[in-house]
Design a protein around this motif. Structure first.
Motif, PDB file in Angstrom:
ATOM      1  N   GLU A  11     -25.193 -33.284 -62.965  1.00 44.47           N
ATOM      2  CA  GLU A  11     -26.563 -33.779 -62.931  1.00 44.47           C
ATOM      3  C   GLU A  11     -27.569 -32.825 -62.305  1.00 44.47           C
ATOM      4  O   GLU A  11     -28.768 -33.084 -62.384  1.00 44.47           O
ATOM      5  CB  GLU A  11     -26.601 -35.110 -62.158  1.00 44.47           C
ATOM      6  CG  GLU A  11     -25.766 -36.203 -62.794  1.00 44.47           C
ATOM      7  CD  GLU A  11     -25.824 -37.498 -61.997  1.00 44.47           C
ATOM      8  OE1 GLU A  11     -26.932 -37.903 -61.593  1.00 44.47           O
ATOM      9  OE2 GLU A  11     -24.756 -38.087 -61.763  1.00 44.47           O
ATOM     10  N   GLN A  12     -27.119 -31.744 -61.678  1.00 43.28           N
ATOM     11  CA  GLN A  12     -28.063 -30.844 -61.014  1.00 43.28           C
ATOM     12  C   GLN A  12     -27.568 -29.402 -61.085  1.00 43.28           C
ATOM     13  O   GLN A  12     -26.371 -29.144 -61.224  1.00 43.28           O
ATOM     14  CB  GLN A  12     -28.264 -31.244 -59.549  1.00 43.28           C
ATOM     15  CG  GLN A  12     -27.011 -31.138 -58.693  1.00 43.28           C
ATOM     16  CD  GLN A  12     -27.247 -31.532 -57.257  1.00 43.28           C
ATOM     17  OE1 GLN A  12     -28.307 -31.273 -56.693  1.00 43.28           O
ATOM     18  NE2 GLN A  12     -26.250 -32.157 -56.633  1.00 43.28           N
ATOM     19  N   PRO A  31     -32.801 -30.780 -62.232  1.00 48.00           N
ATOM     20  CA  PRO A  31     -31.913 -31.276 -63.281  1.00 48.00           C
ATOM     21  C   PRO A  31     -31.045 -30.160 -63.851  1.00 48.00           C
ATOM     22  O   PRO A  31     -31.433 -28.984 -63.864  1.00 48.00           O
ATOM     23  CB  PRO A  31     -32.883 -31.816 -64.333  1.00 48.00           C
ATOM     24  CG  PRO A  31     -34.148 -32.088 -63.593  1.00 48.00           C
ATOM     25  CD  PRO A  31     -34.218 -31.076 -62.505  1.00 48.00           C
ATOM     26  N   ASN A 127     -21.763 -35.548 -57.356  1.00 43.80           N
ATOM     27  CA  ASN A 127     -23.105 -34.958 -57.467  1.00 43.80           C
ATOM     28  C   ASN A 127     -23.655 -34.532 -56.106  1.00 43.80           C
ATOM     29  O   ASN A 127     -24.839 -34.682 -55.814  1.00 43.80           O
ATOM     30  CB  ASN A 127     -24.089 -35.914 -58.147  1.00 43.80           C
ATOM     31  CG  ASN A 127     -25.365 -35.207 -58.591  1.00 43.80           C
ATOM     32  OD1 ASN A 127     -25.316 -34.080 -59.077  1.00 43.80           O
ATOM     33  ND2 ASN A 127     -26.511 -35.845 -58.412  1.00 43.80           N
ATOM     34  N   SER A 265     -31.461 -36.027 -57.960  1.00 45.61           N
ATOM     35  CA  SER A 265     -31.267 -37.041 -58.987  1.00 45.61           C
ATOM     36  C   SER A 265     -32.543 -37.248 -59.770  1.00 45.61           C
ATOM     37  O   SER A 265     -33.640 -37.232 -59.209  1.00 45.61           O
ATOM     38  CB  SER A 265     -30.850 -38.373 -58.354  1.00 45.61           C
ATOM     39  OG  SER A 265     -30.838 -39.412 -59.322  1.00 45.61           O
ATOM     40  N   LYS A 267     -32.699 -40.101 -61.361  1.00 44.48           N
ATOM     41  CA  LYS A 267     -32.641 -41.559 -61.461  1.00 44.48           C
ATOM     42  C   LYS A 267     -33.254 -42.222 -60.241  1.00 44.48           C
ATOM     43  O   LYS A 267     -32.845 -43.310 -59.852  1.00 44.48           O
ATOM     44  CB  LYS A 267     -31.192 -41.994 -61.632  1.00 44.48           C
ATOM     45  CG  LYS A 267     -30.516 -41.413 -62.868  1.00 44.48           C
ATOM     46  CD  LYS A 267     -29.037 -41.770 -62.909  1.00 44.48           C
ATOM     47  CE  LYS A 267     -28.345 -41.129 -64.108  1.00 44.48           C
ATOM     48  NZ  LYS A 267     -26.885 -41.410 -64.104  1.00 44.48           N
TER      49      LYS A 267
END
Length: 695
Positions: A11-12, A31, A127, A265, A267
């Motif tokens: 995710e990163q 991201p 993550n 994140s 999200k």
């Protein structure tokens, strides 16, 4: 010449670059980037223009900003030579080692005989990126400040969130606008502290719990820390974390920061919270028996305090077991001549006045009720009125005329003879009795912060865990005064706060969920009349607040009415039925359309089940509560929704709110966009809403 490196999770991506063998700097953190991204081009694109009236180039905001490079902000290293003169290193590239998800970069300053090393390791299953820095010297130097690898902060952020607190009021979110200059928070108390939890969250563009990008940091050290969040005159921003300044008391040739846990994140803030929660469960906390369900906990402190009486404790144990308790913890007052908090701390031998036959009769009775046994220690502390202090006053840290804290002083944990004494006394109890749990307390700050104190405590805990691997340990420090990933590497539970006030607990637990999973967060049903706030809450409210974490009781069960006992038993039965998945769930905080509702959604790992705890902490400003938007669901799926505690509705709630009447099936899209209409209720009530995915 430009050097580049990258660290990735799913995710990163973190990209570092360096020019002319100088220290690396982070040129991208956000991201995940495509695998074939041209890192050299990215490094070029990150270069800044130079305006008139400035230096001819921008000093790098590197992983350890250097005064020797005319850096215009706080530097990453402050160190002095043996004469007391400050050293201004100029590090140059020496070597690197990258093996999959781990990167190690080393730099030397040959003039001063120094080597700086930064490591980065990606934990792809959680993550999280773990960053750490070290400094070695050819001859002893005095370290004042060493930051873990320094990170840039997003210029898209309008504010930052860090954490303040007090005794019985931990994990209070503090929002601060980014402005030119520095936000500096330093905790010199020698423990993690109620006052300054070592963490920072930087949401982008007014990001919320459920939406937007966010970066987050946690420094995993239990001995006091320093946080710097600085906006430079040119607009760049940096974040630094390290141990509190000046706590390395002696010159040495080797120093290392604690790990700095990093995550990004898309999200929302919840995405960062999930990363920390999962990392704690998977990589930080190690349980003696991972397959054992988290037992319902009973602690006798607020039932008896120091007044230990065997028949009364046996009666309390019987009643606690009938309510559903599975572990009984004997708190302070079992040892020495400990009748109050003025004496006997550090003696750690069973009080023959209170227990003439030792602890065996109590433990046998507890086992007969189907419960395991735990016991309280406060190993790092000593009362001046004690046989140990009489024999060894030199073991106490600080001056003899220091201000006492709760009538006690601190033992010098850097001394091997102190650690040896404590190990022998604690081990004697663990060998003599069937103990499966220690509540390890730490009730005062240090008279002088010293990193050796924390390292000594870590050593003692490590030694005890190696010798008694079956014993679970709780970190308590006047409640939440020592909670961080450093202490959690050696313990399996934290006592989040000394407050058993359900309303205060709701707020404290909400803040702490940014970093702590439910499985390690102790939460107890306290007395009807709260001993720390004076409030009176219903048993239902007290019970459901405790059920949101690792559930326990801490009151005198003899005070309960039949109705209170029935309610608590029912909630405990519910928690036991759900705990297998609930203790592994992700805690997602819900955005507050209605400020009177403090709500969390606990989402199972397989995303098939969730429970929403909607805590009504105040009266709504309008007549009815606003809809409660859920998060983290599949928009196209259908979910069967049940109000678990429908029988708690007020007689003043007279309308056809559907959850009061029957279950409903709704789409994830509806639940996340419109949300649930909650029944009306008075403040200090929790609605418990369970969802099961249907398709």
């Amino acid at each position: 010449m430009t050097q580049t490196w990258r660290i990735d999770t799913a995710e990163q991506t973190l990209v570092l670059a360096a020019r002319d063998a100088r220290l690396a700097q982070v040129v991208y953190w956000g991201p995940a980037l495509a695998a074939d991204t041209d890192l050299n081009m990215l490094a070029q694109a990150s270069a800044l223009d130079v305006a008139a009236g400035m230096l001819d180039d921008h000093p790098e905001l590197s992983i350890c900003p250097e005064a020797s490079q005319s850096f215009p902000g706080q530097v990453g290293l402050v160190v002095f030579d043996a004469t007391g003169a400050q050293i201004h290193p100029k590090f140059r590239y020496a070597c690197e080692d990258q093996d999959g998800a781990a990167l190690r970069l080393s730099y030397t300053d040959e003039t001063h005989g120094l080597t700086y090393t930064a490591t980065f390791e990606a934990c792809c299953d959680t993550n999280i990126i773990v960053a750490q820095a070290s400094l070695t010297a050819q001859t002893p130097v005095r370290l004042h400040w060493l930051a873990a690898p320094v990170m840039p902060a997003s210029q898209a952020a309008t504010h930052m969130i860090d954490y303040a607190g007090r005794w019985c009021g931990e994990f209070q979110e503090v929002k601060t606008s980014w402005t030119a200059g520095i936000r500096l928070r330093e905790n010199p108390t020698g423990r993690t502290g109620h006052e300054h939890f070592p963490a920072l969250v930087v949401p982008e563009l007014e990001g919320t719990y459920a939406r937007g990008g966010a970066h987050a940091f946690h420094y995993g050290w239990s001995g006091g820390h320093r946080m710097i969040a600085e906006e430079l005159p040119d607009g760049r921003r940096q974040v630094q974390f390290g141990a509190a300044t000046g706590i390395e008391k002696t010159a040495d040739t080797s120093f290392q920061t604690a790990p700095l846990y990093l995550t990004y994140s898309e999200k929302g803030i919840n995405g960062c919270a999930v990363a920390f929660q999962r990392h704690a469960r998977k990589h930080i906390v190690t349980f003696p028996d991972p397959d054992r369900p988290r037992p319902v906990h009973y602690n006798c402190w607020e039932a008896v305090y120091f007044d230990h009486n065997l028949p009364e404790l046996q009666e309390i144990a019987t009643r606690a077991a009938a309510l559903g308790a599975e572990r009984f913890v004997l708190d302070d007052g079992w040892f020495g001549t400990r009748d109050d908090d003025t004496r006997a701390l550090s003696e750690w031998t069973v009080d023959a006045r209170k227990y003439p036959d030792g602890l065996t009769p109590l433990i046998d009775h507890i086992h007969a009720q189907g419960m395991s046994f735990g016991i309280w220690f406060e190993p790092e502390m000593i009362n001046p009125v004690s046989t140990v202090y009489d024999a060894h006053p030199e073991w106490a840290l600080g001056d003899r005329d220091q201000i006492l804290g709760r009538n006690q002083m601190v033992l010098n944990m850097a001394l091997p003879e102190v650690r040896g004494f404590l190990f022998d006394r604690i081990a004697a109890i663990l060998r003599a009795y069937d103990v499966d749990y220690i509540k390890w307390d730490h009730n005062r700050v240090l008279p002088q912060p010293d990193a050796a104190q924390t390292r000594g405590t870590y050593q003692l805990l490590d030694q005890l865990r190696a010798e008694f691997p079956h014993v679970e340990i709780e970190s308590c420090a006047s409640g939440g005064g020592r909670i961080d990933f450093g202490i959690l590497q050696r313990t399996q539970r934290v006592w989040l706060s000394d407050s058993n006030d359900a309303l205060e607990r709701a707020r404290i637990q909400h803040g702490a969920s940014m970093f702590l999973p439910a499985s390690v967060t102790g939460s107890h049903v306290g007395p009807r009349h709260c001993h720390t706030s004076g409030r009176v809450h219903s048993m239902a409210f007290r019970g459901w607040i405790a059920a949101q974490r690792h559930m326990g009781f801490e009151m005198d069960p003899r005070e309960l009415t039949d109705e209170e006992a029935k309610t608590l038993t029912e909630i405990t039965v519910w928690w036991k039925a759900e705990r297998a998945w609930l203790m592994q769930a992700d805690i997602l905080r819900l955005d507050r359309l209605d400020p009177s509702i403090l709500a969390e959604m606990h989402l199972a790992q397989d995303a098939q089940t969730f429970v929403v705890f909607a805590n009504k902490i105040d009266s709504s400003k309008q007549i009815l509560p606003r809809p409660l938007r859920l998060t983290g669901l599949d928009a196209d799926a259908l979910y069967h929704i049940t109000l678990e505690n429908r029988d708690e509705q007020s007689h003043l709630s007279r309308g056809p709110a559907v959850l009061k009447l029957h279950d409903v099936t709704l789409s994830g899209q509806y639940l996340m966009h419109h949300g649930l209409n909650l029944p009306w209720s008075f403040p200090n009530q929790t609605w418990v809403i369970k969802g099961l995915r249907q398709s």
